[in-house]
Scaffold this active site. Structure first.
Site, PDB file in Angstrom:
ATOM      1  N   ALA A  50       0.794  -1.236   0.000  1.00  0.00           N
ATOM      2  CA  ALA A  50       0.000   0.000   0.000  1.00  0.00           C
ATOM      3  C   ALA A  50       0.827   1.286   0.000  1.00  0.00           C
ATOM      4  CB  ALA A  50      -0.943  -0.005   1.189  1.00  0.00           C
ATOM      5  N   LYS A  77       6.668   5.427   4.916  1.00  0.00           N
ATOM      6  CA  LYS A  77       5.821   4.477   4.171  1.00  0.00           C
ATOM      7  C   LYS A  77       4.349   4.578   4.574  1.00  0.00           C
ATOM      8  CE  LYS A  77       9.425   2.437   2.268  1.00  0.00           C
ATOM      9  NZ  LYS A  77       9.704   2.433   0.861  1.00  0.00           N
ATOM     10  N   LEU A  80       6.121 -10.257   1.168  1.00  0.00           N
ATOM     11  CA  LEU A  80       5.844 -11.196   0.072  1.00  0.00           C
ATOM     12  C   LEU A  80       6.549 -12.532   0.249  1.00  0.00           C
ATOM     13  CD1 LEU A  80       6.204  -8.859  -3.053  1.00  0.00           C
ATOM     14  CD2 LEU A  80       4.106  -9.928  -2.232  1.00  0.00           C
ATOM     15  N   THR A 118      -0.753  -5.377  -5.446  1.00  0.00           N
ATOM     16  CA  THR A 118       0.197  -4.549  -6.221  1.00  0.00           C
ATOM     17  C   THR A 118       1.627  -4.697  -5.711  1.00  0.00           C
ATOM     18  OG1 THR A 118       0.244  -2.524  -4.900  1.00  0.00           O
ATOM     19  CG2 THR A 118      -1.635  -2.784  -6.368  1.00  0.00           C
ATOM     20  N   LYS A 131      10.740  -3.573 -19.413  1.00  0.00           N
ATOM     21  CA  LYS A 131      11.353  -2.665 -20.381  1.00  0.00           C
ATOM     22  C   LYS A 131      10.664  -1.302 -20.337  1.00  0.00           C
ATOM     23  CE  LYS A 131      13.036  -5.827 -23.833  1.00  0.00           C
ATOM     24  NZ  LYS A 131      12.698  -6.498 -25.057  1.00  0.00           N
TER      25      LYS A 131
HETATM   26  N1  LIG Z   1       4.805   2.657 -11.839  1.00  0.00           N
HETATM   27  C1  LIG Z   1       4.770   2.250 -13.103  1.00  0.00           C
HETATM   28  O1  LIG Z   1       5.095   3.006 -14.046  1.00  0.00           O
HETATM   29  C2  LIG Z   1       4.302   0.835 -13.444  1.00  0.00           C
HETATM   30  C3  LIG Z   1       4.012   0.534 -14.764  1.00  0.00           C
HETATM   31  C4  LIG Z   1       3.584  -0.744 -15.083  1.00  0.00           C
HETATM   32  C5  LIG Z   1       3.456  -1.697 -14.106  1.00  0.00           C
HETATM   33  N2  LIG Z   1       3.771  -1.405 -12.834  1.00  0.00           N
HETATM   34  C6  LIG Z   1       3.656  -2.500 -11.845  1.00  0.00           C
HETATM   35  O2  LIG Z   1       2.786  -2.123 -10.793  1.00  0.00           O
HETATM   36  C7  LIG Z   1       3.232  -2.685  -9.561  1.00  0.00           C
HETATM   37  C8  LIG Z   1       3.417  -1.561  -8.527  1.00  0.00           C
HETATM   38  O3  LIG Z   1       4.263  -0.568  -9.085  1.00  0.00           O
HETATM   39  P1  LIG Z   1       4.602   0.790  -8.349  1.00  0.00           P
HETATM   40  O4  LIG Z   1       5.146   1.719  -9.363  1.00  0.00           O
HETATM   41  O5  LIG Z   1       3.437   1.237  -7.514  1.00  0.00           O
HETATM   42  O6  LIG Z   1       5.804   0.308  -7.440  1.00  0.00           O
HETATM   43  P2  LIG Z   1       6.336   0.819  -6.017  1.00  0.00           P
HETATM   44  O7  LIG Z   1       5.980   2.235  -5.794  1.00  0.00           O
HETATM   45  O8  LIG Z   1       7.768   0.426  -5.923  1.00  0.00           O
HETATM   46  O9  LIG Z   1       5.497  -0.097  -5.030  1.00  0.00           O
HETATM   47  C9  LIG Z   1       5.788  -1.443  -4.838  1.00  0.00           C
HETATM   48  C10 LIG Z   1       5.317  -1.819  -3.447  1.00  0.00           C
HETATM   49  O10 LIG Z   1       5.632  -3.199  -3.243  1.00  0.00           O
HETATM   50  C11 LIG Z   1       6.212  -3.337  -1.962  1.00  0.00           C
HETATM   51  N3  LIG Z   1       7.125  -4.463  -1.882  1.00  0.00           N
HETATM   52  C12 LIG Z   1       8.255  -4.686  -2.575  1.00  0.00           C
HETATM   53  N4  LIG Z   1       8.838  -5.820  -2.163  1.00  0.00           N
HETATM   54  C13 LIG Z   1       8.056  -6.308  -1.152  1.00  0.00           C
HETATM   55  C14 LIG Z   1       8.124  -7.435  -0.310  1.00  0.00           C
HETATM   56  N5  LIG Z   1       9.130  -8.322  -0.380  1.00  0.00           N
HETATM   57  N6  LIG Z   1       7.142  -7.636   0.592  1.00  0.00           N
HETATM   58  C15 LIG Z   1       6.111  -6.767   0.701  1.00  0.00           C
HETATM   59  N7  LIG Z   1       5.985  -5.664  -0.068  1.00  0.00           N
HETATM   60  C16 LIG Z   1       6.954  -5.436  -0.980  1.00  0.00           C
HETATM   61  C17 LIG Z   1       6.975  -2.035  -1.744  1.00  0.00           C
HETATM   62  O11 LIG Z   1       7.212  -1.886  -0.376  1.00  0.00           O
HETATM   63  P3  LIG Z   1       8.499  -1.071   0.154  1.00  0.00           P
HETATM   64  O12 LIG Z   1       8.104   0.363  -0.009  1.00  0.00           O
HETATM   65  O13 LIG Z   1       8.677  -1.506   1.544  1.00  0.00           O
HETATM   66  O14 LIG Z   1       9.655  -1.464  -0.749  1.00  0.00           O
HETATM   67  C18 LIG Z   1       6.012  -1.026  -2.337  1.00  0.00           C
HETATM   68  O15 LIG Z   1       5.053  -0.643  -1.393  1.00  0.00           O
HETATM   69  C19 LIG Z   1       4.534  -3.430  -9.889  1.00  0.00           C
HETATM   70  O16 LIG Z   1       4.204  -4.771 -10.139  1.00  0.00           O
HETATM   71  C20 LIG Z   1       5.010  -2.771 -11.180  1.00  0.00           C
HETATM   72  O17 LIG Z   1       5.790  -3.626 -11.974  1.00  0.00           O
HETATM   73  C21 LIG Z   1       4.186  -0.145 -12.477  1.00  0.00           C
END
Ligand SMILES: NC(=O)c1ccc[n+]([C@@H]2O[C@H](COP(=O)([O-])OP(=O)(O)OC[C@H]3O[C@@H](n4cnc5c(N)ncnc54)[C@H](OP(=O)(O)O)[C@@H]3O)[C@@H](O)[C@H]2O)c1
Length: 241
Positions: free
Chosen positions: A13, A44, A65, A84, A133
């Protein structure tokens, strides 16, 4: 409000997409169980706790996770899980070990926890079909407004008929087109010099919006997304223009 009386879970979240998701779910009246990797870090959680409705309807849970059973308490009593949480790292030595394995193992852990919940109606998963990518080829980018992504998640739960995979891509454009939009919005930056003698070629493909629009997603024009992003960065003093 559509979410009144309903409890949903958002994993990861504190993340970029999930934070918007939590905000829009609270705005719609949902009670939100939000999972955070570590509750010890105020960076956070502060922005989530400050949201409208958070005091009454936001509950934080610690979950990782990589730990089986970690999501059990957070998903308990929920009608939907928005998953997510995923490792998102800018540079990795071993993508298989650092990105893929925790993402797959983590998703299985979330699904295992979700499978134990009788009240659960749906799991909505975020995925990145570009497989990491950022640039497709020849300076072609895919863009979507984060608010459109968040609302698409919610509609994928709320619409009974929602099913399968939805590509939520607002625009496929060349970087030069982006520079031109910047120049139109912020002419003082002098970006026009960068494309003086160049014309923007059409992108050779696009991503169909038909299925996402059938959910009710109304894509935000790219110009609006860029302007809102820059203005937000300026307001938070991350950008000085
Ligand atoms: N942003 C984009 O442009 C984009 C585009 C396409 C797809 N996506 C996909 O959408 C999803 C979310 O993206 P986002 O941009 O919102 O990423 P983000 O801001 O990095 O958020 C990811 C979240 O996952 C948590 N996380 C990572 N490792 C974890 C673990 N081992 N256990 C529990 N929580 C964990 C992180 O927690 P911490 O803060 O503690 O690390 C963070 O809250 C991803 O799958 C990404 O590939 C994103």
């Amino acid at each position: 409000m559509s979410g009144e009386g309903k409890v949903v879970c958002v994993t990861g979240a504190s993340g970029y997409i999930a934070s918007w998701l939590v905000k829009l779910l609270l705005d719609r009246g949902y009670t939100v169980h939000a999972t955070i990797r570590s509750l010890d870090d105020p960076n956070k959680t502060q922005h989530l706790l400050a949201l409208d409705g958070a005091k009454e309807r936001l509950f934080l849970f610690e979950a990782n996770l990589t730990v089986e059973g970690s999501f059990d308490s957070a998903v308990n009593g929920c009608v939907c899980v928005f998953h997510t949480a995923s490792p998102v790292l800018l540079s990795v030595d071993d993508p298989q070990v650092q990105l893929l394995e925790p993402a797959v193992k983590g998703t299985l852990n979330v699904l295992k926890s979700a499978a134990k919940v009788q009240s659960l109606k749906r799991v909505v998963l975020t995925n990145d079909y570009r497989q990491g990518k950022e640039i497709l080829e020849d300076g072609i980018y895919m863009f979507v407004d984060v608010r459109d992504v968040a609302i698409a998640h919610i509609l994928a739960f709320e619409k009974q008929e929602a099913n399968g995979r939805y590509c939520v891509v607002g625009n496929v454009i060349r970087s030069l087109e982006m520079v031109k939009i910047f120049d139109k919005l912020y002419p003082d930056l002098g970006y026009s010099l960068r494309y003086k003698d160049k014309s923007v070629e059409r992108t050779p493909y696009c991503v169909s919006k038909v299925k996402a629009e059938s959910l009710g997603v109304k894509f935000t024009p790219l110009e609006v997304s860029i302007k809102d992003t820059v203005e937000s960065l300026k307001e938070k003093k991350f950008m000085n223009i």
